[in-house]
Design a protein around this motif. Structure first.
Motif, PDB file in Angstrom:
ATOM      1  N   UNK A  46      52.713  30.440  45.170  1.00 33.40           N
ATOM      2  CA  UNK A  46      51.536  30.295  44.168  1.00 33.40           C
ATOM      3  C   UNK A  46      50.204  30.210  44.807  1.00 33.40           C
ATOM      4  N   UNK A  47      50.207  29.077  45.723  1.00 41.58           N
ATOM      5  CA  UNK A  47      49.079  28.671  46.322  1.00 41.58           C
ATOM      6  C   UNK A  47      48.682  30.222  47.116  1.00 41.58           C
ATOM      7  N   UNK A  48      49.385  30.957  47.982  1.00 40.06           N
ATOM      8  CA  UNK A  48      48.907  31.910  48.717  1.00 40.06           C
ATOM      9  C   UNK A  48      48.524  33.024  47.655  1.00 40.06           C
ATOM     10  N   UNK A  49      49.198  33.334  46.751  1.00 40.11           N
ATOM     11  CA  UNK A  49      49.112  34.336  45.816  1.00 40.11           C
ATOM     12  C   UNK A  49      47.643  34.176  45.167  1.00 40.11           C
ATOM     13  N   UNK A  50      47.230  32.715  44.876  1.00 39.94           N
ATOM     14  CA  UNK A  50      46.087  32.590  44.215  1.00 39.94           C
ATOM     15  C   UNK A  50      45.046  33.173  45.222  1.00 39.94           C
ATOM     16  N   UNK A  51      44.933  32.944  46.337  1.00 41.05           N
ATOM     17  CA  UNK A  51      43.959  33.550  47.206  1.00 41.05           C
ATOM     18  C   UNK A  51      43.749  34.660  46.825  1.00 41.05           C
ATOM     19  N   UNK A  52      44.619  35.829  46.800  1.00 38.12           N
ATOM     20  CA  UNK A  52      44.542  37.192  46.236  1.00 38.12           C
ATOM     21  C   UNK A  52      44.014  37.205  44.736  1.00 38.12           C
ATOM     22  N   UNK A  53      44.598  36.437  44.039  1.00 39.97           N
ATOM     23  CA  UNK A  53      43.952  36.368  42.654  1.00 39.97           C
ATOM     24  C   UNK A  53      42.419  36.389  42.660  1.00 39.97           C
ATOM     25  N   UNK A  54      41.885  35.160  43.371  1.00 40.81           N
ATOM     26  CA  UNK A  54      40.570  34.999  43.279  1.00 40.81           C
ATOM     27  C   UNK A  54      39.801  36.059  43.935  1.00 40.81           C
ATOM     28  N   UNK A  55      40.061  36.707  45.160  1.00 40.79           N
ATOM     29  CA  UNK A  55      39.352  37.719  45.771  1.00 40.79           C
ATOM     30  C   UNK A  55      39.358  38.896  44.767  1.00 40.79           C
ATOM     31  N   UNK A  56      40.675  39.162  44.019  1.00 40.23           N
ATOM     32  CA  UNK A  56      40.766  40.337  43.255  1.00 40.23           C
ATOM     33  C   UNK A  56      39.714  40.211  41.751  1.00 40.23           C
ATOM     34  N   UNK A  57      39.779  38.758  41.474  1.00 39.43           N
ATOM     35  CA  UNK A  57      39.066  38.726  40.366  1.00 39.43           C
ATOM     36  C   UNK A  57      37.389  39.004  40.585  1.00 39.43           C
ATOM     37  N   UNK A  58      37.032  38.317  41.668  1.00 42.87           N
ATOM     38  CA  UNK A  58      35.555  38.758  42.232  1.00 42.87           C
ATOM     39  C   UNK A  58      35.341  40.014  42.334  1.00 42.87           C
ATOM     40  N   UNK A  59      36.163  40.971  42.922  1.00 39.82           N
ATOM     41  CA  UNK A  59      35.965  42.229  43.343  1.00 39.82           C
ATOM     42  C   UNK A  59      36.142  43.088  41.932  1.00 39.82           C
ATOM     43  N   UNK A  60      36.977  42.599  40.936  1.00 40.24           N
ATOM     44  CA  UNK A  60      37.248  43.304  39.795  1.00 40.24           C
ATOM     45  C   UNK A  60      35.951  43.335  38.902  1.00 40.24           C
ATOM     46  N   UNK A  61      35.366  42.027  38.911  1.00 34.05           N
ATOM     47  CA  UNK A  61      34.367  41.667  37.940  1.00 34.05           C
ATOM     48  C   UNK A  61      32.842  42.389  38.819  1.00 34.05           C
ATOM     49  N   UNK A  62      32.833  42.415  40.197  1.00 30.56           N
ATOM     50  CA  UNK A  62      31.717  42.982  40.729  1.00 30.56           C
ATOM     51  C   UNK A  62      31.765  44.533  40.452  1.00 30.56           C
ATOM     52  N   UNK A  63      32.606  45.222  40.957  1.00 33.88           N
ATOM     53  CA  UNK A  63      32.821  46.645  40.563  1.00 33.88           C
ATOM     54  C   UNK A  63      32.848  46.982  39.241  1.00 33.88           C
ATOM     55  N   UNK A  64      33.454  46.017  38.378  1.00 38.55           N
ATOM     56  CA  UNK A  64      33.378  46.667  36.812  1.00 38.55           C
ATOM     57  C   UNK A  64      31.947  46.417  36.245  1.00 38.55           C
ATOM     58  N   UNK A  65      31.082  45.446  36.661  1.00 39.13           N
ATOM     59  CA  UNK A  65      29.914  45.459  36.176  1.00 39.13           C
ATOM     60  C   UNK A  65      29.098  46.613  37.047  1.00 39.13           C
ATOM     61  N   UNK A  66      29.167  46.857  38.172  1.00 36.16           N
ATOM     62  CA  UNK A  66      28.635  47.896  38.724  1.00 36.16           C
ATOM     63  C   UNK A  66      28.790  49.206  38.169  1.00 36.16           C
ATOM     64  N   UNK A  67      30.039  49.231  37.698  1.00 30.67           N
ATOM     65  CA  UNK A  67      30.403  50.612  37.104  1.00 30.67           C
ATOM     66  C   UNK A  67      29.666  50.723  35.501  1.00 30.67           C
TER      67      UNK A  67
END
Length: 157
Positions: A46-67
């Motif tokens: 879970x520690x390792x997975x959450x690194x990807x979760x936070x990167x994913x969340x940031x990119x999802x929010x950024x790209x979503x708001x951009x679109x």
């Protein structure tokens, strides 16, 4: 817009796919091993997975708001976009809660050798991951078919 959509889709797949794997494949497989090993493994995974979760969340929010901006803002976005954004924000809040509360406590319990407490925290995290998995699958369904669901009736073309 195309690059933003591609990045958005890829990181949604990483986050939701990771939750699916953890919940549906890894969790039942680990049920047969001793609790100390199982809780230690969950803390590390879970520690390792959450690194990807936070990167994913940031990119999802950024790209979503951009679109959304590319559509002319929320006033011009369909109801499916409003639902996706709302559910995505809820998912991000749940992920942050898991990171800062039960996962932190799981790591402390594992470090202290408190297997019963670690097991409790794994169970607590399982509930939140299950909720987020259902939300994520819902968001994917809305993302892929939402404009059709909301434009001409459920499932219309």
């Amino acid at each position: 817009m195309g690059l933003a959509l591609a990045v958005h889709t890829l990181f949604a797949a990483i986050w939701v796919g990771g939750m699916f794997f953890a919940y549906v494949c890894l969790r039942p497989t680990l049920a047969g091993i001793d609790p100390k090993t199982r809780t230690t493994l969950w803390a590390q995974v879970l520690h390792r997975f959450f690194g990807y979760v936070f990167v994913s969340a940031a990119l999802l929010l950024g790209t979503g708001l951009h679109m959304i901006r590319g559509l002319g803002g929320m006033a011009n976005a369909g109801p499916h976009v409003h639902i996706m954004l709302t559910l995505g924000l809820v998912m991000m809040a749940l992920a942050a809660h898991v990171w800062f509360a039960p996962l932190k406590r799981l790591k402390l319990a594992v470090k202290a050798g408190d297997v019963p407490e670690a097991g409790r925290r794994v169970g607590q995290i399982r509930i939140f991951v299950g909720i987020n998995l259902l939300l994520g699958l819902t968001v994917i369904a809305i993302a892929s078919g939402g404009r059709y669901f909301f434009s001409s009736g459920l499932g219309g073309a």
